[in-house]
Design an enzyme around this catalytic site. Structure first.
Site, PDB file in Angstrom:
ATOM      1  N   ASP A  35       0.789  -1.222   0.000  1.00  0.00           N
ATOM      2  CA  ASP A  35       0.000   0.000   0.000  1.00  0.00           C
ATOM      3  C   ASP A  35       0.821   1.272   0.000  1.00  0.00           C
ATOM      4  OD1 ASP A  35      -2.703  -1.260   2.024  1.00  0.00           O
ATOM      5  OD2 ASP A  35      -2.429  -1.094  -0.138  1.00  0.00           O
ATOM      6  N   ASP A  41       2.897   6.734  -5.239  1.00  0.00           N
ATOM      7  CA  ASP A  41       2.502   6.964  -6.635  1.00  0.00           C
ATOM      8  C   ASP A  41       1.371   7.980  -6.709  1.00  0.00           C
ATOM      9  OD1 ASP A  41       4.170   5.242  -8.044  1.00  0.00           O
ATOM     10  OD2 ASP A  41       2.857   3.516  -7.716  1.00  0.00           O
ATOM     11  N   GLU A  64       0.342   8.503 -16.263  1.00  0.00           N
ATOM     12  CA  GLU A  64       0.450   7.039 -16.319  1.00  0.00           C
ATOM     13  C   GLU A  64      -0.439   6.397 -15.258  1.00  0.00           C
ATOM     14  OE1 GLU A  64       4.159   4.019 -16.799  1.00  0.00           O
ATOM     15  OE2 GLU A  64       3.520   4.585 -14.827  1.00  0.00           O
ATOM     16  N   GLU A  65      -0.725   7.144 -14.222  1.00  0.00           N
ATOM     17  CA  GLU A  65      -1.533   6.605 -13.123  1.00  0.00           C
ATOM     18  C   GLU A  65      -3.042   6.705 -13.366  1.00  0.00           C
ATOM     19  OE1 GLU A  65      -0.495   4.984 -10.418  1.00  0.00           O
ATOM     20  OE2 GLU A  65       1.556   5.139 -11.163  1.00  0.00           O
ATOM     21  N   ASP A  83       4.801  10.398 -16.219  1.00  0.00           N
ATOM     22  CA  ASP A  83       4.846   9.263 -15.296  1.00  0.00           C
ATOM     23  C   ASP A  83       5.312   9.857 -13.966  1.00  0.00           C
ATOM     24  OD1 ASP A  83       5.272   7.029 -13.819  1.00  0.00           O
ATOM     25  OD2 ASP A  83       6.554   6.004 -15.269  1.00  0.00           O
ATOM     26  N   LEU A  85       5.927   8.809 -10.897  1.00  0.00           N
ATOM     27  CA  LEU A  85       7.013   8.185 -10.129  1.00  0.00           C
ATOM     28  C   LEU A  85       7.382   6.863 -10.787  1.00  0.00           C
ATOM     29  CD1 LEU A  85       8.578   9.070  -7.598  1.00  0.00           C
ATOM     30  CD2 LEU A  85       7.374   7.261  -6.412  1.00  0.00           C
ATOM     31  N   ASP A  86       8.287   6.945 -11.730  1.00  0.00           N
ATOM     32  CA  ASP A  86       8.703   5.713 -12.394  1.00  0.00           C
ATOM     33  C   ASP A  86       9.665   4.944 -11.501  1.00  0.00           C
ATOM     34  OD1 ASP A  86       8.814   4.126 -15.025  1.00  0.00           O
ATOM     35  OD2 ASP A  86      10.897   4.292 -14.374  1.00  0.00           O
ATOM     36  N   GLU A 228       6.957   7.345 -21.208  1.00  0.00           N
ATOM     37  CA  GLU A 228       8.295   6.843 -20.896  1.00  0.00           C
ATOM     38  C   GLU A 228       9.213   6.829 -22.126  1.00  0.00           C
ATOM     39  OE1 GLU A 228       7.134   3.991 -17.152  1.00  0.00           O
ATOM     40  OE2 GLU A 228       6.932   3.080 -19.112  1.00  0.00           O
TER      41      GLU A 228
HETATM   42  P1  AHM Z   1       6.883   0.552 -13.285  1.00  0.00           P
HETATM   43  O1  AHM Z   1       6.086   1.529 -14.131  1.00  0.00           O
HETATM   44  O2  AHM Z   1       6.085  -0.559 -12.694  1.00  0.00           O
HETATM   45  O3  AHM Z   1       7.747   1.272 -12.282  1.00  0.00           O
HETATM   46  O4  AHM Z   1       7.825  -0.206 -14.343  1.00  0.00           O
HETATM   47  C1  AHM Z   1       8.699   0.529 -15.127  1.00  0.00           C
HETATM   48  C2  AHM Z   1      10.100   0.064 -14.832  1.00  0.00           C
HETATM   49  C3  AHM Z   1      11.128   0.876 -15.546  1.00  0.00           C
HETATM   50  O5  AHM Z   1      11.578   1.932 -14.752  1.00  0.00           O
HETATM   51  C4  AHM Z   1      12.230  -0.136 -15.774  1.00  0.00           C
HETATM   52  O6  AHM Z   1      13.048   0.175 -16.864  1.00  0.00           O
HETATM   53  C5  AHM Z   1      11.460  -1.383 -15.983  1.00  0.00           C
HETATM   54  O7  AHM Z   1      10.252  -1.252 -15.295  1.00  0.00           O
HETATM   55  C6  AHM Z   1      12.202  -2.585 -15.454  1.00  0.00           C
HETATM   56  O8  AHM Z   1      11.539  -3.736 -15.804  1.00  0.00           O
HETATM   57  P2  AHM Z   1      12.216  -5.186 -15.649  1.00  0.00           P
HETATM   58  O9  AHM Z   1      12.339  -5.401 -14.174  1.00  0.00           O
HETATM   59  O10 AHM Z   1      11.250  -6.094 -16.311  1.00  0.00           O
HETATM   60  O11 AHM Z   1      13.558  -5.158 -16.330  1.00  0.00           O
HETATM   61 MG    MG Z   2       6.736   3.921 -15.218  1.00  0.00          MG
END
Ligand code: AHM
Ligand code: MG
Length: 286
Positions: A35, A41, A64-65, A83, A85-86, A228
């Protein structure tokens, strides 16, 4: 455009503080994506939405959210896809994460992307901006609570590092062979699992490659085009690098059908991207 970058400079320390000081970053006792991560996020998404809505030149925002487009100012010029918080799944282990922004003039797609930026929340707070056809610029946040320009980034033709995303078990044979050939050539592995720090490293080291390929488990890759892949494509191209899909086409020539579409993507310096095209049998494309 500069007004939007100034707003992102205002957002950066606010989210940085949220990550560092508020009790939102850790998932305890529960499953790996608990959570608290979700709260972080949502909190960063809300903050960015609130700040971008303050700008009259913003026509709409797409996060993205969120599933839908949020109209902002009818007479605005730009749609901002972001996005918030990537890499939120690596916040709990205290690795660097980031926020990514694509600034589109018109319906979001590769050819309407006019500017891009990302913030990296690491040991230092930094930001990269790119203006189409102009430059990619590096800023760092300092003691005076302001971002100062470090330099314009220009990539070399060849690097030394390789950041290969996805699950190796599911990679297609051509991708396995390509990655192996780079390591055989002496490339070193650099991969944290966050696209912002992983791409930041390739960019600032001046070269190398980051790959998120199509694979058996994810035939269309994992990374989302509008929030992204495309912003990073503009950032890499404006720094003299390259950004293509698995067909060898420039990512900036792609037109995602839906806002949340993913796209296989490869970012790097010229040498590695040309090698990738040969390995994928698409050397004459792009
Ligand atoms: P998220 O949106 O769930 O954070 O996923 C995006 C992330 C990227 O930052 C990263 O390059 C990728 O997922 C990594 O994926 P993987 O673990 O499959 O290599
Ligand atoms: Mg992301």
């Amino acid at each position: 455009m500069l007004t939007i970058f100034e707003k992102i400079k205002q957002i950066a320390p606010e989210i940085d503080k949220m990550i560092k000081e508020e009790d939102l970053g850790y998932s305890q006792n529960c499953n790996a994506t608990g959570d608290e991560q979700l709260k972080l996020d949502v909190a960063s998404d809300k903050l960015i939405e609130h700040r971008l809505k303050e700008l009259s030149l913003v026509k709409a925002i797409i996060s993205e959210e969120k599933e839908d487009v949020i109209p902002v100012h009818e007479n605005g010029k730009y749609t901002i896809c972001y996005d918030p918080l990537d890499g939120s799944s690596i916040v709990d282990v205290n690795l660097s994460v980031g926020s990514i922004f694509g600034i589109y003039e018109g319906e979001p797609s590769g050819d309407t992307l006019v500017g891009a930026a990302y913030i990296i929340y690491g040991p230092r707070l930094e930001m990269i901006t790119a203006v189409r056809g102009k430059h990619t610029r590096h800023y760092k946040y300092g003691n005076s609570e302001l971002f100062t320009e470090v330099c314009d980034i220009m990539m070399k033709d060849k690097g030394k590092i390789c950041a290969p995303g996805g699950t190796q078990k599911y990679w297609y044979p051509e991708h396995k062979e390509f990655i192996k050939s780079l390591f055989d050539e002496g490339y070193r592995l650099r991969y944290s699992g966050g696209m912002v720090p992983d791409l930041h490293q390739v960019l600032l080291k001046g070269g190398g490659i980051f790959a998120y390929p199509p694979a058996e488990d994810k035939p269309k890759g994992k990374l989302r085009a509008l929030f992204e892949a495309l912003p990073f494509a503009l950032i890499f191209e404006s720094a003299g690098g390259m950004a293509i899909d698995d067909k060898g086409e420039r990512l900036l020539d792609s037109s995602p059908k839906h806002h949340h579409d993913t796209i296989p993507c490869f970012f790097g310096s010229k040498y590695e991207i040309e090698r990738l095209k040969e390995a994928y049998g698409v050397a004459n494309n792009g």
